[in-house]
Design a protein around this motif. Structure first.
Motif, short mmCIF file in Angstrom:
data_model
loop_
_atom_site.label_atom_id
_atom_site.label_comp_id
_atom_site.label_asym_id
_atom_site.label_seq_id
_atom_site.Cartn_x
_atom_site.Cartn_y
_atom_site.Cartn_z
N ILE A 123 0.83 -1.21 0.00
CA ILE A 123 0.00 0.00 0.00
C ILE A 123 0.86 1.26 0.00
O ILE A 123 0.40 2.34 0.39
N ASN A 124 2.12 1.14 -0.45
CA ASN A 124 3.01 2.30 -0.42
C ASN A 124 2.46 3.48 -1.21
O ASN A 124 2.64 4.64 -0.81
N GLU A 125 1.78 3.20 -2.32
CA GLU A 125 1.26 4.29 -3.16
C GLU A 125 0.03 4.96 -2.55
O GLU A 125 -0.44 5.99 -3.05
N LEU A 126 -0.49 4.41 -1.45
CA LEU A 126 -1.69 4.96 -0.82
C LEU A 126 -1.38 5.81 0.40
O LEU A 126 -2.30 6.37 1.01
N MET A 127 -0.12 5.91 0.80
CA MET A 127 0.23 6.46 2.10
C MET A 127 -0.22 7.89 2.33
O MET A 127 -0.45 8.30 3.47
N ASP A 128 -0.34 8.69 1.27
CA ASP A 128 -0.73 10.09 1.44
C ASP A 128 -2.21 10.35 1.13
O ASP A 128 -2.64 11.50 1.10
N ARG A 129 -2.96 9.27 0.92
CA ARG A 129 -4.40 9.42 0.69
C ARG A 129 -5.15 9.31 2.02
O ARG A 129 -4.63 8.81 3.01
N ARG A 130 -6.40 9.81 1.99
CA ARG A 130 -7.28 9.67 3.14
C ARG A 130 -8.27 8.53 2.88
O ARG A 130 -8.48 8.15 1.72
N PRO A 131 -8.88 7.96 3.93
CA PRO A 131 -9.79 6.83 3.76
C PRO A 131 -10.89 7.05 2.73
O PRO A 131 -11.27 6.12 2.02
N GLY A 132 -11.42 8.27 2.63
CA GLY A 132 -12.46 8.56 1.65
C GLY A 132 -12.02 8.41 0.22
O GLY A 132 -12.85 8.33 -0.69
N GLN A 133 -10.72 8.38 -0.01
CA GLN A 133 -10.17 8.23 -1.36
C GLN A 133 -9.80 6.78 -1.68
O GLN A 133 -9.20 6.51 -2.72
N LEU A 134 -10.16 5.85 -0.79
CA LEU A 134 -9.78 4.45 -0.95
C LEU A 134 -10.99 3.57 -1.23
O LEU A 134 -12.11 3.89 -0.82
N SER A 135 -10.76 2.48 -1.91
CA SER A 135 -11.80 1.47 -2.10
C SER A 135 -11.97 0.67 -0.80
O SER A 135 -11.15 0.77 0.12
N GLY A 136 -13.02 -0.17 -0.76
CA GLY A 136 -13.25 -0.98 0.43
C GLY A 136 -12.09 -1.91 0.72
O GLY A 136 -11.66 -2.07 1.87
N GLY A 137 -11.55 -2.54 -0.32
CA GLY A 137 -10.41 -3.44 -0.13
C GLY A 137 -9.18 -2.72 0.36
O GLY A 137 -8.43 -3.23 1.21
N GLN A 138 -8.96 -1.50 -0.16
CA GLN A 138 -7.81 -0.71 0.28
C GLN A 138 -7.97 -0.28 1.74
O GLN A 138 -7.01 -0.30 2.52
N ARG A 139 -9.18 0.09 2.12
CA ARG A 139 -9.42 0.47 3.52
C ARG A 139 -9.17 -0.71 4.46
O ARG A 139 -8.59 -0.55 5.53
N GLN A 140 -9.58 -1.90 4.02
CA GLN A 140 -9.35 -3.06 4.88
C GLN A 140 -7.87 -3.37 5.00
O GLN A 140 -7.39 -3.78 6.05
N ARG A 141 -7.11 -3.16 3.93
CA ARG A 141 -5.65 -3.34 4.00
C ARG A 141 -5.04 -2.38 5.02
O ARG A 141 -4.16 -2.75 5.79
#
Length: 360
Positions: A123-141
């Motif tokens: 999930i390195n590419e997600l580190m600067d995003r907020r939960p609202g910008q993530l899919s359900g699977g990404q949030r669970q990760r």
């Protein structure tokens, strides 16, 4: 890492007792899944292990230390919830590090743990995003990553995939299995999904009405259920149950006749000797029917609906009003069948008494 032991654990809410003397031993590094219908007590049992619910009696020990009165933060466990429970105003990086920072963990060690969790979960590419910008699977990760950074002795998962669609559930199931192999940490997982239980678990704990019905490896429970409840709960589609009667008994077994079709008789070896004429339940899994003439008796059923899945088909049928499901290879199942004759192999059938106790 640590093992976990429950000894006669009881939970009451006022006068209502919801957990009835649970005894369980979980070895260091095992992946254990609690399964059972809604309201059976599996989440309550998990919350007592986490320290989120007080126990009313008995003993919970983690790594040999009794934790009945220990605060959740002192139990060296981490819990992943169904709802993700992420801070919406924080980035992924801050969600991962927040708990460690609040506990005064050194900055360098916090950064190491966060980076390690991000690498494991990719999930390195997600580190600067907020939960609202993530899919359900990404949030669970991210929610799992927040548990990983704590470096717990035991991971607890409370139906973590139930909010995801079918495809994501399969994907995350594989990811959690890979995570367990990589970390080797004790994991306890609550679900009502038998597929999750069968594919993830080293050991399954089947609960009903606050009691542990059976504990064992997935295939052991599938092949050797202790009673009718476990037989019907483990496996998907579930086992078929047909009413029957004991027609005869000899030194090497009994002959049962189906109530729906008394002409269908099966001789089954069992050690106990039920009374002649007593009511029993014959169980057979959808996948264990064979071609007509290839079993020990033939059964003709009325087909209501057929589902064709490509590699296999399910016939939803009935015999004298008793429903059953029959699985067949797609090549053997005609789309417009109104009746179907199948074979019953006695060696793949189970027998239960009227109270659901296993006879064979």
């Amino acid at each position: 890492m640590a093992g976990l032991t429950l000894k006669n654990v009881i939970k009451r809410f006022g006068a209502l007792q919801v957990i009835h003397g649970a005894d369980l031993e979980i070895k260091d590094g095992e992946f254990v899944v609690f399964v059972g219908p809604s309201g059976c007590g599996k989440s309550t049992l998990l919350r007592m292990i986490a320290g989120l619910e007080d126990i009313s009696g008995g003993e919970i020990a983690i790594d040999g230390t009794v934790v009945n009165d220990a605060d959740p933060a002192d139990r060296h466990i981490a819990m992943v919830f169904q709802s993700y429970a992420l801070y919406p105003h924080m980035t992924v990086r801050k969600n991962l590090s927040f708990g460690l920072t609040m506990n005064g963990n050194p900055k360098a060690d916090t950064e190491r743990r966060v980076a390690h969790a991000a690498d494991i979960l990719q999930i390195n590419e997600l580190m600067d995003r907020r939960p609202g910008q993530l899919s359900g699977g990404q949030r669970q990760r991210v929610a799992i990553g927040r548990a990983i950074v704590r470096e717990p002795q035991v991971f607890l998962f409370d139906e973590p995939l139930s909010n995801l669609d079918a495809e994501l559930r399969v994907q995350m199931r594989v990811e959690i299995s890979k995570l367990h192999k990589q970390l080797g940490t004790t994991m306890i997982y609550v679900t009502h999904d038998q597929t999750e239980a069968m594919t993830l678990a080293d050991k399954i704990v089947v609960l009903r009405s606050g009691r542990i019905e059976q504990v064992g490896a997935p295939l052991d429970l599938y092949d050797d259920p202790a009673n009718q409840f476990v037989a019907g709960f483990v496996g998907s589609p579930k086992m078929n149950f047909l009413k029957a009667k004991i027609e005869a008994a000899t030194s090497d077994g009994v002959t049962v006749a189906l109530a729906a079709d008394p002409g269908v008789r099966l001789k089954m070896p069992i050690s106990s000797r039920p009374d002649i004429g007593s009511s029993v339940i014959l169980g057979i899994r959808p996948e264990h029917f064979v071609d007509a003439g290839a079993g020990d008796a033939d059964l003709t059923v009325d087909v209501d609906v057929a589902e064709h899945l490509g590699h296999t088909s399910y016939a939803y049928a009935a015999v004298s009003g008793e429903p059953l499901i029959i699985e067949q290879p797609e090549s053997r199942h005609a789309a417009d069948q109104q009746q179907l004759t199948v074979g019953l192999p006695a060696k793949r059938c189970f027998l239960f008494d009227a109270e659901g106790r296993r006879l064979r």
